[in-house]
Design a protein around this motif. Structure first.
Motif, PDB file in Angstrom:
ATOM      1  N   VAL A 141      -2.889   5.614   7.741  1.00  0.00           N
ATOM      2  CA  VAL A 141      -1.746   5.519   8.646  1.00  0.00           C
ATOM      3  C   VAL A 141      -0.505   5.769   7.804  1.00  0.00           C
ATOM      4  N   GLU A 142       0.346   6.685   8.257  1.00  0.00           N
ATOM      5  CA  GLU A 142       1.583   6.952   7.516  1.00  0.00           C
ATOM      6  C   GLU A 142       2.728   6.255   8.236  1.00  0.00           C
ATOM      7  N   ALA A 143       3.537   5.545   7.476  1.00  0.00           N
ATOM      8  CA  ALA A 143       4.584   4.745   8.109  1.00  0.00           C
ATOM      9  C   ALA A 143       5.813   4.663   7.212  1.00  0.00           C
ATOM     10  N   ILE A 144       6.943   4.408   7.831  1.00  0.00           N
ATOM     11  CA  ILE A 144       8.138   4.083   7.053  1.00  0.00           C
ATOM     12  C   ILE A 144       8.052   2.587   6.773  1.00  0.00           C
ATOM     13  N   ASP A 145       8.072   2.240   5.495  1.00  0.00           N
ATOM     14  CA  ASP A 145       8.067   0.832   5.122  1.00  0.00           C
ATOM     15  C   ASP A 145       9.506   0.354   5.251  1.00  0.00           C
ATOM     16  N   ARG A 146       9.748  -0.527   6.185  1.00  0.00           N
ATOM     17  CA  ARG A 146      11.132  -0.904   6.476  1.00  0.00           C
ATOM     18  C   ARG A 146      11.726  -1.791   5.383  1.00  0.00           C
ATOM     19  N   GLU A 147      10.870  -2.311   4.498  1.00  0.00           N
ATOM     20  CA  GLU A 147      11.422  -3.107   3.387  1.00  0.00           C
ATOM     21  C   GLU A 147      12.005  -2.207   2.310  1.00  0.00           C
ATOM     22  N   SER A 148      11.265  -1.122   1.980  1.00  0.00           N
ATOM     23  CA  SER A 148      11.716  -0.242   0.890  1.00  0.00           C
ATOM     24  C   SER A 148      12.363   1.034   1.397  1.00  0.00           C
ATOM     25  N   GLY A 149      12.124   1.396   2.649  1.00  0.00           N
ATOM     26  CA  GLY A 149      12.618   2.658   3.191  1.00  0.00           C
ATOM     27  C   GLY A 149      11.714   3.832   2.841  1.00  0.00           C
ATOM     28  N   ASP A 150      10.647   3.583   2.065  1.00  0.00           N
ATOM     29  CA  ASP A 150       9.748   4.668   1.640  1.00  0.00           C
ATOM     30  C   ASP A 150       8.764   5.048   2.740  1.00  0.00           C
ATOM     31  N   LEU A 151       8.314   6.308   2.648  1.00  0.00           N
ATOM     32  CA  LEU A 151       7.232   6.744   3.520  1.00  0.00           C
ATOM     33  C   LEU A 151       5.932   6.409   2.791  1.00  0.00           C
ATOM     34  N   VAL A 152       5.100   5.563   3.383  1.00  0.00           N
ATOM     35  CA  VAL A 152       3.878   5.130   2.689  1.00  0.00           C
ATOM     36  C   VAL A 152       2.648   5.539   3.483  1.00  0.00           C
ATOM     37  N   ARG A 153       1.553   5.764   2.744  1.00  0.00           N
ATOM     38  CA  ARG A 153       0.289   6.124   3.385  1.00  0.00           C
ATOM     39  C   ARG A 153      -0.674   4.964   3.169  1.00  0.00           C
ATOM     40  N   ILE A 154      -1.030   4.280   4.240  1.00  0.00           N
ATOM     41  CA  ILE A 154      -1.840   3.075   4.107  1.00  0.00           C
ATOM     42  C   ILE A 154      -3.289   3.413   4.442  1.00  0.00           C
ATOM     43  N   PRO A 155      -4.191   3.292   3.453  1.00  0.00           N
ATOM     44  CA  PRO A 155      -5.588   3.629   3.742  1.00  0.00           C
ATOM     45  C   PRO A 155      -6.211   2.607   4.690  1.00  0.00           C
ATOM     46  N   ASN A 156      -7.230   3.041   5.395  1.00  0.00           N
ATOM     47  CA  ASN A 156      -7.928   2.183   6.366  1.00  0.00           C
ATOM     48  C   ASN A 156      -8.217   0.792   5.785  1.00  0.00           C
ATOM     49  N   SER A 157      -8.683   0.757   4.542  1.00  0.00           N
ATOM     50  CA  SER A 157      -9.105  -0.523   3.949  1.00  0.00           C
ATOM     51  C   SER A 157      -7.941  -1.501   3.774  1.00  0.00           C
ATOM     52  N   ASP A 158      -6.709  -1.009   3.806  1.00  0.00           N
ATOM     53  CA  ASP A 158      -5.554  -1.908   3.669  1.00  0.00           C
ATOM     54  C   ASP A 158      -4.892  -2.222   5.016  1.00  0.00           C
ATOM     55  N   CYS A 159      -5.518  -1.787   6.110  1.00  0.00           N
ATOM     56  CA  CYS A 159      -4.890  -1.995   7.429  1.00  0.00           C
ATOM     57  C   CYS A 159      -5.277  -3.333   8.060  1.00  0.00           C
ATOM     58  N   ALA A 160      -6.192  -4.078   7.445  1.00  0.00           N
ATOM     59  CA  ALA A 160      -6.642  -5.384   7.963  1.00  0.00           C
ATOM     60  C   ALA A 160      -7.069  -5.292   9.425  1.00  0.00           C
TER      61      ALA A 160
END
Ligand code: EPU
Length: 336
Positions: A141-160
């Motif tokens: 899942v690609e998302a804007i991390d609102r804490e850092s402002g970065d565009l991050v790619r979160i792998p399935n295993s980290d999506c809880a």
């Protein structure tokens, strides 16, 4: 970016309910999403990200911050061996996306046919139906991390991912999802584990993708109201998960009650309890009622207010508590 003020939210939700948003903006690119988030941060406004508004009940007073309607679209294909990675914009509508995958002969999301909402909402509550959950095909899942402002790619295993849950649902203010990647098989086998599908396709172990989709669209049309005429957000409640001990007690009293194994206990069918144990099918408060064909679904007619739906929710929750000592939870996100 065109930020509007005092925009009525009811037309943007499938419940057709909800008062005005203080600010409202539609975003079509990642840069626009970033700009919108910065606008809200600068003014310390709460943010509500809206996809299809199909799993949300917004209160009659509306939302005091910025509503961002996610409209980042586009679908890309990366061919692999035996599978294709399909990367879809969060703003793509879910069911037309499924239709396209079925038409291309890609396996993995066909059992999720007919679910309203957008691609970006699929990972948030790990949408599930007919024996399949979105987490089974989501790669990242690609998302804007609102804490850092970065565009991050979160792998399935980290999506809880769990039953209608994920890190995106438990931390609603952390991410703004912009794209989702799915791994779909180019030659697959049908998942007929769910009773309705198994019974329908008896004698045909290998129905086509199109046949599965067609059957599920017809089944859902029977069980769920037509949102063009009445408001609803699918199942309003989660099926409760109870202890093994309580499940056995319930099974003794109600041998017909469907029960399913769950990670920390036993999931029991709330629709069945509402229908057969509490006789609540069709129960009504004001313009809100439990749908006649599926009491897990709350329906709002054209006269309903969000308060009617909430009052009905409270009555159902109280009955479940008083009769069975079971605390039920809304599946629908409630914004008050
Ligand atoms: N039932 C009744 N009376 C009814 C309807 C159902 O007794 O009027 C009993 C039947 O015994 C039936 C059982 O309830 O076998 C389960 O019903 P159903 O197959 O409709 O499934 P559900 O557990 O009530 C879940 C999802 C739905 C999803 C269906 C099909 C949740 C909260 N809901 O409902 O998801 O479409 O399974 O897989 O898990 C949604 O999330 O918005 C949604 C509609």
């Amino acid at each position: 970016m065109n930020i509007q003020e005092n925009v009525l939210l009811s037309p943007y939700t499938t419940f057709h309910l909800g008062g005005p948003a203080r600010f409202f903006v539609c975003v079509q690119t990642i840069d626009e999403a970033r700009e919108a988030l910065a606008f809200a941060a600068k003014r310390s406004l709460p943010v509500l990200i809206l996809g299809g508004g199909s799993n949300m009940l917004i209160g009659d007073r509306g939302f005091p911050g910025l509503v961002i309607k996610m409209e980042c679209c586009g679908i890309e294909y990366v061919e692999g061996e035996g599978n294709t990675t399909v990367i879809a914009g969060a703003g793509e509508e879910w069911d037309p996306f499924v239709a396209q995958m079925v038409a291309k002969g890609f396996w993995g999301v066909e059992n999720l046919s007919g679910i309203p909402g957008t691609v970006g909402a699929a990972p948030v509550q790990n949408i599930g139906a007919y024996g399949v959950e979105a987490k089974e095909t989501i790669m990242w899942v690609e998302a804007i991390d609102r804490e850092s402002g970065d565009l991050v790619r979160i792998p399935n295993s980290d999506c809880a991912f769990g039953y209608r849950s994920s890190t995106f649902k438990s931390k609603p203010d952390r991410y703004c999802i912009v794209r989702v990647a799915f791994s779909l098989r180019t030659s697959g086998t049908p998942n007929l584990s769910y009773k309705d599908l198994r019974e329908h396709f008896t004698g045909d172990a290998t129905p086509s993708l199109a046949a599965i989709r067609e059957f599920l669209l017809a089944t859902r049309a029977r069980k769920l109201p037509d949102i063009r005429h009445e408001g609803c957000a699918g199942s309003f409640f989660l099926n409760p998960c109870v202890s093994q001990e309580r499940a056995s007690m319930l099974a003794t009293r109600y041998p017909q009650l469907p029960q399913y194994p769950a990670p920390h206990g036993v999931k029991v069918s709330l629709a069945w309890l509402l229908d057969h144990a509490l006789d609540m099918r069709g129960a009504r408060i004001g313009g809100a009622r439990l749908y006649e064909q599926q009491p897990l679904v709350l329906v709002a007619d054209t006269s309903a207010t969000a308060n009617d739906v909430l009052a009905l929710r409270d009555v159902v929750a109280k009955k479940m508590r008083d009769m069975f000592a079971i605390e039920i939870e809304s599946e629908v996100k409630i914004i008050l």
